[in-house]
Write a protein that holds these residues in place. Structure first.
Motif, mmCIF file in Angstrom:
data_model
loop_
_atom_site.group_PDB
_atom_site.id
_atom_site.type_symbol
_atom_site.label_atom_id
_atom_site.label_comp_id
_atom_site.label_asym_id
_atom_site.label_seq_id
_atom_site.Cartn_x
_atom_site.Cartn_y
_atom_site.Cartn_z
ATOM 1 N N HIS A 177 0.854 -1.189 0.000
ATOM 2 C CA HIS A 177 0.000 0.000 0.000
ATOM 3 C C HIS A 177 0.891 1.240 0.000
ATOM 4 O O HIS A 177 2.110 1.153 0.213
ATOM 5 N N HIS A 185 -5.555 3.307 9.156
ATOM 6 C CA HIS A 185 -5.466 2.506 7.940
ATOM 7 C C HIS A 185 -4.013 2.222 7.555
ATOM 8 O O HIS A 185 -3.595 1.071 7.405
ATOM 9 N N GLY A 225 -6.125 0.206 -0.119
ATOM 10 C CA GLY A 225 -6.286 1.490 -0.795
ATOM 11 C C GLY A 225 -7.552 2.181 -0.344
ATOM 12 O O GLY A 225 -8.461 1.555 0.210
ATOM 13 N N VAL A 226 -7.609 3.476 -0.566
ATOM 14 C CA VAL A 226 -8.833 4.250 -0.390
ATOM 15 C C VAL A 226 -9.493 4.361 -1.760
ATOM 16 O O VAL A 226 -8.873 4.048 -2.786
ATOM 17 N N PRO A 227 -10.756 4.781 -1.829
ATOM 18 C CA PRO A 227 -11.431 4.826 -3.133
ATOM 19 C C PRO A 227 -10.679 5.597 -4.212
ATOM 20 O O PRO A 227 -10.712 5.208 -5.381
ATOM 21 N N TRP A 230 -8.224 3.224 -5.840
ATOM 22 C CA TRP A 230 -8.869 2.258 -6.735
ATOM 23 C C TRP A 230 -9.441 2.933 -7.972
ATOM 24 O O TRP A 230 -9.444 2.354 -9.065
ATOM 25 N N SER A 231 -9.906 4.157 -7.822
ATOM 26 C CA SER A 231 -10.417 4.892 -8.980
ATOM 27 C C SER A 231 -9.300 5.145 -9.996
ATOM 28 O O SER A 231 -9.496 4.998 -11.211
ATOM 29 N N LEU A 249 -7.888 -7.567 -2.412
ATOM 30 C CA LEU A 249 -7.853 -6.112 -2.542
ATOM 31 C C LEU A 249 -8.829 -5.534 -1.526
ATOM 32 O O LEU A 249 -9.988 -5.948 -1.467
ATOM 33 N N SER A 251 -10.527 -2.023 0.382
ATOM 34 C CA SER A 251 -10.783 -0.586 0.308
ATOM 35 C C SER A 251 -11.423 -0.116 1.596
ATOM 36 O O SER A 251 -12.222 -0.826 2.206
ATOM 37 N N LEU A 256 -16.699 2.871 -1.624
ATOM 38 C CA LEU A 256 -16.163 2.623 -2.959
ATOM 39 C C LEU A 256 -17.299 2.755 -3.971
ATOM 40 O O LEU A 256 -18.290 2.029 -3.886
ATOM 41 N N VAL A 272 -13.322 -6.119 -4.883
ATOM 42 C CA VAL A 272 -12.698 -5.463 -3.738
ATOM 43 C C VAL A 272 -13.541 -5.691 -2.485
ATOM 44 O O VAL A 272 -14.764 -5.592 -2.522
ATOM 45 N N GLU A 274 -14.622 -4.339 1.216
ATOM 46 C CA GLU A 274 -14.655 -3.079 1.950
ATOM 47 C C GLU A 274 -14.729 -3.354 3.442
ATOM 48 O O GLU A 274 -15.129 -4.439 3.879
#
Length: 476
Positions: A177, A185, A225-227, A230-231, A249, A251, A256, A272, A274
């Motif tokens: 990450h 996180h 990851g945070v959104p 991933w975006s 994966l 989030s 997300l 993913v 969450e």
């Protein structure tokens, strides 16, 4: 022997795998030796002491944090982008005895204890109780100056074990990450998790698609990851495809978007998972690796955690997957209070011992949770209806013209609050008025008429904090 070997059990036992931070690598034995040198230098401090760590994404930060924990003193991570006023508040409120590792440029008058990744010393365990404080982590301060959240060694240990169970996380994994190292996180889960469980760690420095792809090609099996991360991966097909061989994966920190969930699934073959938590509670709800995955749903309570929904009068809210209520939690991962703020601590708990998260959610009959958002900004009361902003946002993100959006309630003399959508478009609209009407109708058709925005405001960007969360207070 106390709980430190229980908190960082793999590292303390000499079985930790290599840790890489922004290109710098230490074996488990080398990290333990460097951290033990820090612990030795801190050994003269009273055990009640707090120490500040300028939490840059570097190996020095990891050595500083681990060394302080081994010494049994409390770590106060300081965000590296703290402005002068915020830095004065954090240092004045937490009253640290010293900096460990590099200090920020602004003079603070505090002594500095080095955290040299090249230093080595023998590890000498000290007695630490599960009830001893490990961290004072500062909240984002959206409703005033940031408050110090007191987290114990026992809370961290329980949470990491619960997540290992939920995600099948073992010493065979390598976590990758690029998240900041001053919050739950990136630091607690993303650094202490590997050091407790014995998995490898690759911190990419920055969470770019290219860096995640490189980590995947080097053998990383889990990605946090945070959104926003991933975006960006969803928009970088070649980089995303490199994650196909990963195991999991994950989030968190915000919902997300459904289109991102679907695009990542298409590019990587993975859905993913969450999860949900707060600084005050650590991670309390998570989608299990062997559980049902659905965009917008953050899973079920982790081991030892209980959750419930209450309405404004404190009455139970049905667990039907639709009814929205204020989320309350209890369990062993909860904080012990806000530092020197007994008033705020008391307000955060119900009379019967549940923590008021301040979030609104719905819970399905099978126990899965969907977080609607913050009660203060995401629960909209319009025309007698209780409406979750997150549901409308997820709907709008399904429209091909919408890249990002944030929905807020604005005071309205007739409705109480009217729904206003702030929208970032994928490309400029030739007729914004017509598009606004189209988006309003789209939500009304997909959800229901009372959930449609009464106003659509187009913008080039949404205000966000360092974790990618939209600062809705600036919009409302």
């Amino acid at each position: 022997m106390g709980v430190v070997p229980g908190l960082l059990i793999a590292l303390a036992a000499g079985s930790g795998r290599p840790v890489t931070v922004d290109g710098s690598t230490l074996t488990g034995a080398e990290l333990l030796g460097a951290a033990a040198a820090v612990a030795h230098d801190l050994s003269a401090l009273p055990r009640s002491s707090r120490v500040a760590v300028h939490a840059t994404p570097t190996m020095e930060t990891v050595v500083a944090v681990v060394g302080a924990l081994l010494a049994g003193v409390t770590v106060v991570p300081v965000p590296p982008d703290s402005g002068a006023a915020e830095l004065r508040h954090l240092l004045g409120d937490s009253a640290p005895s010293c900096w460990v590792g590099a200090a920020p440029g602004a003079p603070s008058g505090l002594p500095r204890v080095p955290a040299d990744p090249a230093a080595r010393a023998s590890y000498s365990p000290v007695e630490i109780s599960p009830a001893d404080t490990a961290f004072v982590l500062y909240t984002s301060g959206t409703t005033g100056p940031p408050k110090g959240v007191v987290i114990t060694h026992g809370a961290v240990a329980h949470d990491l074990d619960a997540l290992a169970d939920a995600w099948g996380w073992t010493s065979a994994d390598v976590l990758a990450h690029g998240l900041p190292l001053f919050h739950v996180h990136g630091l607690v889960l993303g650094v202490l998790g590997p050091l407790r469980l014995g998995s490898g760690l690759v911190h990419t420095g920055r969470p770019t698609p290219e860096a995640y792809a490189d980590a995947a090609r080097a053998g990383a099996t889990m990605f946090f990851g945070v959104p926003t991360v991933w975006s960006r991966l969803a928009e970088s097909p070649a980089s995303a495809a490199a994650l196909r061989d990963a195991r999991l994966l994950v989030s968190g920190s915000a919902a997300l978007p459904v289109p991102v969930f679907r695009r990542i699934r298409e590019l990587t073959g993975h859905e993913v998972v969450e999860r949900y938590g707060m600084t005050e509670s650590l991670i309390t709800v998570a989608t299990r690796a062997d559980g049902r995955r659905e965009a917008g749903w953050v899973g079920v309570p982790v081991t030892g955690i209980e959750t419930r929904l209450r309405d404004d009068l404190g009455a139970p809210v049905p667990r039907d997957g639709e009814s929205v209520g204020q989320l309350e939690v209890r369990g062993p991962t909860l904080f012990t209070g806000y530092l020197d703020r007994p008033d705020a601590t008391a307000e955060a708990w119900t009379d019967d011992g549940w923590f008021r998260t301040g979030d609104v959610a719905c819970i399905a009959a099978d126990g899965r949770h969907r977080i609607v958002g913050r009660a203060s900004v995401d629960l909209i009361k319009s025309g007698g209806y209780r409406i979750g902003a997150g549901e409308i946002e997820s709907c709008l993100l399904g429209h091909p013209a919408v890249a990002e959006c944030a929905v807020v309630g604005v005071a309205d003399a007739d409705l109480g609050q009217r729904i206003v959508a702030h929208v970032v478009l994928r490309s400029p609209a030739t007729d914004e008025t017509a598009l606004a009407g189209e988006l309003t109708s789209y939500v009304g058709a997909e959800l229901s008429a009372h959930k449609r925005p009464r106003e659509v405001r187009f913008t080039d960007a949404l205000p966000r904090n360092e974790m990618g969360k939209v600062r809705k207070s600036q919009l409302a």
